[in-house]
Write a protein that holds these residues in place. Structure first.
Motif, PDB file in Angstrom:
ATOM      1  N   VAL A   1       0.852  -1.187   0.000  1.00 42.16           N
ATOM      2  CA  VAL A   1       0.000   0.000   0.000  1.00 42.16           C
ATOM      3  C   VAL A   1       0.889   1.238   0.000  1.00 42.16           C
ATOM      4  N   ALA A   2       0.582   2.196  -0.869  1.00 38.49           N
ATOM      5  CA  ALA A   2       1.304   3.464  -0.930  1.00 38.49           C
ATOM      6  C   ALA A   2       0.318   4.604  -0.709  1.00 38.49           C
ATOM      7  N   VAL A   3       0.854   5.796  -0.525  1.00 37.04           N
ATOM      8  CA  VAL A   3       0.002   6.962  -0.340  1.00 37.04           C
ATOM      9  C   VAL A   3       0.165   7.910  -1.521  1.00 37.04           C
ATOM     10  N   ALA A   4      -0.924   8.482  -1.976  1.00 37.92           N
ATOM     11  CA  ALA A   4      -0.915   9.463  -3.066  1.00 37.92           C
ATOM     12  C   ALA A   4      -1.500  10.756  -2.503  1.00 37.92           C
ATOM     13  N   MET A   5      -0.616  11.665  -2.106  1.00 37.85           N
ATOM     14  CA  MET A   5      -1.042  12.904  -1.469  1.00 37.85           C
ATOM     15  C   MET A   5      -0.676  14.124  -2.297  1.00 37.85           C
ATOM     16  N   SER A   6       0.637  14.341  -2.445  1.00 41.17           N
ATOM     17  CA  SER A   6       1.135  15.563  -3.082  1.00 41.17           C
ATOM     18  C   SER A   6       0.698  15.669  -4.530  1.00 41.17           C
ATOM     19  N   GLU A   7       0.632  16.898  -5.009  1.00 36.98           N
ATOM     20  CA  GLU A   7       0.249  17.181  -6.401  1.00 36.98           C
ATOM     21  C   GLU A   7       1.185  18.247  -6.962  1.00 36.98           C
TER      22      GLU A   7
ATOM     23  N   PHE B   1     -17.310   6.352  -6.434  1.00 36.39           N
ATOM     24  CA  PHE B   1     -16.722   7.671  -6.568  1.00 36.39           C
ATOM     25  C   PHE B   1     -15.952   7.702  -7.880  1.00 36.39           C
ATOM     26  N   VAL B   2     -15.993   8.849  -8.544  1.00 42.84           N
ATOM     27  CA  VAL B   2     -15.232   9.031  -9.785  1.00 42.84           C
ATOM     28  C   VAL B   2     -14.129  10.038  -9.488  1.00 42.84           C
ATOM     29  N   LEU B   3     -12.877   9.626  -9.691  1.00 45.66           N
ATOM     30  CA  LEU B   3     -11.726  10.443  -9.338  1.00 45.66           C
ATOM     31  C   LEU B   3     -11.038  10.990 -10.576  1.00 45.66           C
ATOM     32  N   ASN B   4     -10.612  12.245 -10.488  1.00 46.04           N
ATOM     33  CA  ASN B   4      -9.820  12.872 -11.541  1.00 46.04           C
ATOM     34  C   ASN B   4      -8.739  13.745 -10.901  1.00 46.04           C
ATOM     35  N   GLY B   5      -7.534  13.658 -11.431  1.00 41.41           N
ATOM     36  CA  GLY B   5      -6.454  14.482 -10.915  1.00 41.41           C
ATOM     37  C   GLY B   5      -5.095  13.854 -11.161  1.00 41.41           C
ATOM     38  N   THR B   6      -4.054  14.535 -10.697  1.00 41.70           N
ATOM     39  CA  THR B   6      -2.676  14.060 -10.841  1.00 41.70           C
ATOM     40  C   THR B   6      -1.973  14.144  -9.499  1.00 41.70           C
ATOM     41  N   LYS B   7      -1.309  13.049  -9.120  1.00 45.35           N
ATOM     42  CA  LYS B   7      -0.529  12.994  -7.896  1.00 45.35           C
ATOM     43  C   LYS B   7       0.963  12.963  -8.240  1.00 45.35           C
ATOM     44  N   ARG B   8       1.757  13.549  -7.367  1.00 50.95           N
ATOM     45  CA  ARG B   8       3.206  13.632  -7.607  1.00 50.95           C
ATOM     46  C   ARG B   8       3.971  13.170  -6.363  1.00 50.95           C
ATOM     47  N   TRP B   9       5.203  12.725  -6.581  1.00 47.40           N
ATOM     48  CA  TRP B   9       6.081  12.286  -5.485  1.00 47.40           C
ATOM     49  C   TRP B   9       5.454  11.167  -4.660  1.00 47.40           C
ATOM     50  N   SER B  10       4.847  10.229  -5.348  1.00 45.78           N
ATOM     51  CA  SER B  10       4.264   9.079  -4.660  1.00 45.78           C
ATOM     52  C   SER B  10       5.281   7.948  -4.651  1.00 45.78           C
TER      53      SER B  10
ATOM     54  N   PHE C   1       0.530   5.940 -14.863  1.00 43.68           N
ATOM     55  CA  PHE C   1       1.743   6.351 -14.146  1.00 43.68           C
ATOM     56  C   PHE C   1       2.695   7.067 -15.090  1.00 43.68           C
ATOM     57  N   GLY C   2       3.309   8.124 -14.577  1.00 44.13           N
ATOM     58  CA  GLY C   2       4.256   8.891 -15.366  1.00 44.13           C
ATOM     59  C   GLY C   2       5.627   8.245 -15.394  1.00 44.13           C
ATOM     60  N   LYS C   3       6.583   8.973 -15.902  1.00 44.54           N
ATOM     61  CA  LYS C   3       7.956   8.497 -15.996  1.00 44.54           C
ATOM     62  C   LYS C   3       8.533   8.285 -14.605  1.00 44.54           C
ATOM     63  N   ARG C   4       9.292   7.218 -14.450  1.00 45.03           N
ATOM     64  CA  ARG C   4       9.969   6.938 -13.184  1.00 45.03           C
ATOM     65  C   ARG C   4      10.930   8.080 -12.848  1.00 45.03           C
ATOM     66  N   GLU C   5      10.822   8.614 -11.630  1.00 43.61           N
ATOM     67  CA  GLU C   5      11.709   9.696 -11.211  1.00 43.61           C
ATOM     68  C   GLU C   5      13.133   9.181 -11.025  1.00 43.61           C
ATOM     69  N   GLU C   6      14.101  10.016 -11.359  1.00 43.42           N
ATOM     70  CA  GLU C   6      15.506   9.711 -11.083  1.00 43.42           C
ATOM     71  C   GLU C   6      15.960  10.633  -9.952  1.00 43.42           C
TER      72      GLU C   6
ATOM     73  N   PRO D   1      10.562   3.082  -6.067  1.00 41.81           N
ATOM     74  CA  PRO D   1       9.983   3.758  -7.232  1.00 41.81           C
ATOM     75  C   PRO D   1       9.209   5.006  -6.843  1.00 41.81           C
ATOM     76  N   SER D   2       9.310   6.035  -7.671  1.00 38.37           N
ATOM     77  CA  SER D   2       8.549   7.262  -7.470  1.00 38.37           C
ATOM     78  C   SER D   2       8.143   7.800  -8.831  1.00 38.37           C
ATOM     79  N   ALA D   3       6.896   8.210  -8.961  1.00 39.29           N
ATOM     80  CA  ALA D   3       6.392   8.701 -10.243  1.00 39.29           C
ATOM     81  C   ALA D   3       5.080   9.434 -10.021  1.00 39.29           C
ATOM     82  N   ASP D   4       4.650  10.168 -11.049  1.00 50.23           N
ATOM     83  CA  ASP D   4       3.318  10.759 -11.034  1.00 50.23           C
ATOM     84  C   ASP D   4       2.263   9.662 -11.175  1.00 50.23           C
ATOM     85  N   ILE D   5       1.101   9.923 -10.601  1.00 45.93           N
ATOM     86  CA  ILE D   5      -0.063   9.056 -10.799  1.00 45.93           C
ATOM     87  C   ILE D   5      -1.145   9.907 -11.442  1.00 45.93           C
ATOM     88  N   VAL D   6      -1.659   9.446 -12.572  1.00 48.65           N
ATOM     89  CA  VAL D   6      -2.694  10.179 -13.294  1.00 48.65           C
ATOM     90  C   VAL D   6      -4.013   9.428 -13.154  1.00 48.65           C
ATOM     91  N   LEU D   7      -5.037  10.135 -12.704  1.00 49.42           N
ATOM     92  CA  LEU D   7      -6.361   9.554 -12.492  1.00 49.42           C
ATOM     93  C   LEU D   7      -7.338  10.201 -13.463  1.00 49.42           C
TER      94      LEU D   7
END
Length: 389
Positions: free
Chosen positions: A122-128, A149-158, A196-201, A209-215
């Motif tokens: 389980v991970a957390v998706a908070m920051s945007e 529920f219908v979700l829309n948005g982008t999460k970052r640093w997850s 999921f976005g590009k893997r962060e370096e 792993p860290s990347a954006d999450i697109v909903l």
């Protein structure tokens, strides 16, 4: 309180140390080299040995022990590397705890046993992109639609994005502004519309792993709700334990740096004698030891006092003190470790330079050092500070 572990706690800590030191150093170096997460078979091994359920309820397969025991075990994994320790951190002090404290009985029964067995993460998706420290600015929306529920948005640093199986997703319900509109739902990785976005370096944290999450119109059952609009304060209270976990990860890194520096300075010779015989080296080792011990005591105090607090979680004051001190401490201790080892400390052939890179991140993740200091000040004066004015 006593500043020592009970015999039972010590026994479990020693079991974790024996396992971690015997079986994980080679894996840790491989994860660092390949920037890969802990493999599924090793994660199941963690679960089989009980390391993923120490302070989780027995009814869900956990051991039902206290937070102090869990943190003592977590430190042993973190002394090997943050990558091999990260699944333990997430299970014992991270987002799983939010489900355990605030989720429905059905949601707990569905997810927690899988985590304890090492089958799911389980991970957390908070920051945007526009909401990090100012989390109440988040723009991810959750709209009720029948039984979903219908979700829309982008999460970052997850951390764990693209690798974890479930995401505790903070979102704004029904367009309600400010903190009053924020709650959280569990989003499965394989839900339609999750990308999921590009893997962060990153500078460190290789193997995490860290990347954006697109909903995009992601539909999740209403049974996946953890806390709805108006529950932002409860969600934040869960971070008392996460802050202690964050601090323990830094503590483990620093404790390992001290151990390696002690061994190196007694073996390395200059001018015909071990360099530990030089006072300048002795002073650095003493500074490292003082900081490590002080951090451990702050963390243990916060954990030991948690049972008497609402929801059985550490207070903001004590957990912020522990996290802030540990975050600064690990940067200082690993820097001293590199210094006393000289060129060897700076070489990738040794683990010290990795510890320096991994250690720096904990003062950014989970609420920055400066945020912890404002938490501490707010607790001291008994009120929150309005950062918007």
């Amino acid at each position: 309180m006593t500043f020592d572990l009970t015999p039972d706690q010590r026994e479990l800590q020693q079991a974790a140390r024996k396992f971690a030191r015997a079986e994980l150093p080679g894996l840790a170096r491989r994860l660092e080299r390949e920037d890969a997460p802990v493999p599924a078979d090793v994660l199941r091994r963690y679960g089989g040995l009980g390391f993923l359920g120490i302070n989780l309820p027995e009814e869900y397969g956990g051991l039902g022990l206290g937070h102090l025991t869990a943190l003592a075990v977590l430190e042993e994994f973190a002394q090997i590397s943050v990558a091999v320790a990260f699944p333990v951190f997430e299970a014992l002090t991270g987002p799983v705890r939010t489900i355990e404290r605030f989720g429905s009985a059905e949601l707990k029964a569905q997810i927690i046993p899988q985590v304890v067995r090492g089958e799911k993460i389980v991970a957390v998706a908070m920051s945007e992109p526009g909401a990090g420290t100012a989390l109440t600015d988040l723009a991810t929306t959750a709209r009720a639609d029948g039984d979903h529920f219908v979700l829309n948005g982008t999460k970052r640093w997850s951390s764990g994005a693209g690798h974890s199986d479930y995401y505790i997703t903070y979102c704004r319900f029904d367009g309600i502004e400010g903190a009053k509109g924020i709650g959280a739902v569990v989003v499965p990785k394989d839900a339609d519309g999750v990308g999921f976005g590009k893997r962060e370096e990153l500078m460190g944290f290789r193997g995490i792993p860290s990347a954006d999450i697109v909903l995009e119109d992601v539909r999740v059952p209403k049974g996946n709700l953890i806390i709805g609009a108006g529950g932002f304060g409860k969600l934040m209270s869960a971070f008392g334990l996460e802050r202690c976990g964050n601090a323990t990860m830094g503590l483990g890194v620093a404790a390992a740096a001290l151990e390696e520096a002690l061994a190196y300075t007694q073996e390395r010779e200059a001018f015909g004698k071990p360099i530990v015989d030089f006072q300048a080296v002795q002073l650095k080792l003493a500074e490292m030891a003082m900081k490590v011990e002080a951090a451990r005591m702050l963390i243990w105090r916060a954990a030991a006092h948690a049972d008497a607090q609402p929801y059985g979680l550490p207070t903001q004051y004590e957990s912020s003190l522990a996290k802030c001190f540990s975050n600064e401490m690990v940067r200082e201790v690993t820097s001293l470790g590199v210094q006393v080892m000289g060129g060897y400390g700076y070489s990738k052939e040794y683990a010290m330079e990795q510890r320096l890179r991994d250690g720096f991140a904990w003062g950014i993740a989970g609420g920055s050092i400066d945020v912890q200091k404002t938490n501490i000040a707010a607790s001291l004066v008994g009120r929150r500070f309005d950062q918007r004015r």
